[in-house]
Design an enzyme around this catalytic site. Sequence first.
Site, mmCIF file in Angstrom:
data_model
loop_
_atom_site.group_PDB
_atom_site.id
_atom_site.type_symbol
_atom_site.label_atom_id
_atom_site.label_comp_id
_atom_site.label_asym_id
_atom_site.label_seq_id
_atom_site.Cartn_x
_atom_site.Cartn_y
_atom_site.Cartn_z
ATOM 1 N N SER A 60 8.889 -2.176 -9.774
ATOM 2 C CA SER A 60 10.049 -3.042 -9.985
ATOM 3 C C SER A 60 10.003 -3.667 -11.379
ATOM 4 O O SER A 60 8.952 -3.691 -12.031
ATOM 5 C CB SER A 60 10.073 -4.157 -8.934
ATOM 6 O OG SER A 60 10.171 -3.607 -7.643
ATOM 7 N N HIS A 65 9.481 -9.161 -10.248
ATOM 8 C CA HIS A 65 8.140 -9.587 -9.821
ATOM 9 C C HIS A 65 7.978 -11.090 -10.052
ATOM 10 O O HIS A 65 7.436 -11.809 -9.205
ATOM 11 C CB HIS A 65 7.065 -8.805 -10.585
ATOM 12 C CG HIS A 65 6.943 -7.369 -10.145
ATOM 13 N ND1 HIS A 65 6.688 -6.344 -11.014
ATOM 14 C CD2 HIS A 65 7.029 -6.814 -8.922
ATOM 15 C CE1 HIS A 65 6.622 -5.203 -10.332
ATOM 16 N NE2 HIS A 65 6.829 -5.466 -9.065
ATOM 17 N N ASP A 144 3.596 1.852 8.229
ATOM 18 C CA ASP A 144 5.016 1.521 8.135
ATOM 19 C C ASP A 144 5.159 0.007 8.007
ATOM 20 O O ASP A 144 4.995 -0.728 8.982
ATOM 21 C CB ASP A 144 5.743 2.032 9.388
ATOM 22 C CG ASP A 144 7.246 1.784 9.311
ATOM 23 O OD1 ASP A 144 7.690 1.076 8.382
ATOM 24 O OD2 ASP A 144 7.971 2.301 10.179
HETATM 25 N N1 SAH Z 1 6.211 -3.488 -5.357
HETATM 26 C C1 SAH Z 1 6.211 -2.111 -5.743
HETATM 27 C C2 SAH Z 1 7.552 -1.494 -5.371
HETATM 28 C C3 SAH Z 1 7.493 -0.046 -5.185
HETATM 29 S S1 SAH Z 1 9.072 0.664 -4.770
HETATM 30 C C4 SAH Z 1 5.999 -2.023 -7.250
HETATM 31 O O1 SAH Z 1 6.578 -2.846 -7.958
HETATM 32 O O2 SAH Z 1 5.290 -1.128 -7.711
HETATM 33 C C5 SAH Z 1 9.088 0.420 -3.020
HETATM 34 C C6 SAH Z 1 7.931 1.017 -2.293
HETATM 35 O O3 SAH Z 1 8.151 0.863 -0.898
HETATM 36 C C7 SAH Z 1 7.726 2.518 -2.529
HETATM 37 O O4 SAH Z 1 6.435 2.689 -3.030
HETATM 38 C C8 SAH Z 1 7.896 3.141 -1.153
HETATM 39 O O5 SAH Z 1 7.032 4.248 -0.919
HETATM 40 C C9 SAH Z 1 7.551 1.959 -0.233
HETATM 41 N N2 SAH Z 1 8.107 2.055 1.113
HETATM 42 C C10 SAH Z 1 9.353 2.453 1.490
HETATM 43 N N3 SAH Z 1 9.483 2.399 2.834
HETATM 44 C C11 SAH Z 1 8.292 1.938 3.326
HETATM 45 C C12 SAH Z 1 7.804 1.670 4.648
HETATM 46 N N4 SAH Z 1 8.578 1.867 5.739
HETATM 47 N N5 SAH Z 1 6.546 1.200 4.779
HETATM 48 C C13 SAH Z 1 5.747 1.005 3.676
HETATM 49 N N6 SAH Z 1 6.150 1.256 2.411
HETATM 50 C C14 SAH Z 1 7.412 1.717 2.233
#
Ligand code: SAH
Length: 223
Positions: A60, A65, A144
């Site tokens: 993000s 953040h 999940d």
């Molecule tokens: N906070 C992270 C955001 C990554 S984007 C950063 O700034 O790097 C959102 C993330 O959510 C992705 O990595 C995706 O794989 C994860 N995601 C999506 N659905 C999910 C679920 N049901 N359970 C766990 N992670 C999930």
Amino acid sequence: MAWRSSGSSNESLITNLTRNGLIESERVKDAMLKVDRAHYAPSSPYEDSPQPIGHAATISAPHMHASACESLLTYLSPGAKVLDVGSGSGYLTAVLANLVGPTGTVIGIEHIQPLVDMGRGNMAKSEEGRRMLDSGQVKFVKGDGRKGWAEGAPYDAIHVGAAAAEHHKELTDQLKAPGRLFVPVAEGHLQHIYVIDKMEDGSVDKQKKFGVQYVPLTDAPKS
Ligand code: SAH
């Protein structure tokens, strides 16, 4: 406005975010200064924009953040327990760990194994990150995140880094009383940040904040 915060180094990025009012507190500023975004973003790490990290995920934007940390700050005291759902690059997980300190715990939950490994690997690029992993201050788990992470509950704060299609009760259930959840929620074509507080008496207060654009919280891809 947000884009004007880009810098040529980690320090200048954080300085610009602070100057533009996107970082408000010294605590968030210090926590973000201690994490080099170049260890987490594969390209243009000091730009105030999201960057692809593979597997349809993004790290993000720094201003998001910062906003998440500012919003959760009163629940991120030293020693607090935090869940970071959709930990992706691991960047925010590391910043949250700086905020809760060595007596606190941050669990990053991801549903794609290579991203679980990426979060851990990115943190291990710094000596401080390796210390946090070795001590158990930070843990990355696969699962999940819509169901939270019951093993580590209850949490002072839960951050969700992907847009939920609905309000997942498990997440609120896993909050301490008091505790706070920061979650983007999709409503039609729009997404909004919700800040959800569980009060001391167990009642829940939902506040709809500003519009955002996050990748969705989904089912894990079939492998
Ligand atoms: N906070 C992270 C955001 C990554 S984007 C950063 O700034 O790097 C959102 C993330 O959510 C992705 O990595 C995706 O794989 C994860 N995601 C999506 N659905 C999910 C679920 N049901 N359970 C766990 N992670 C999930």
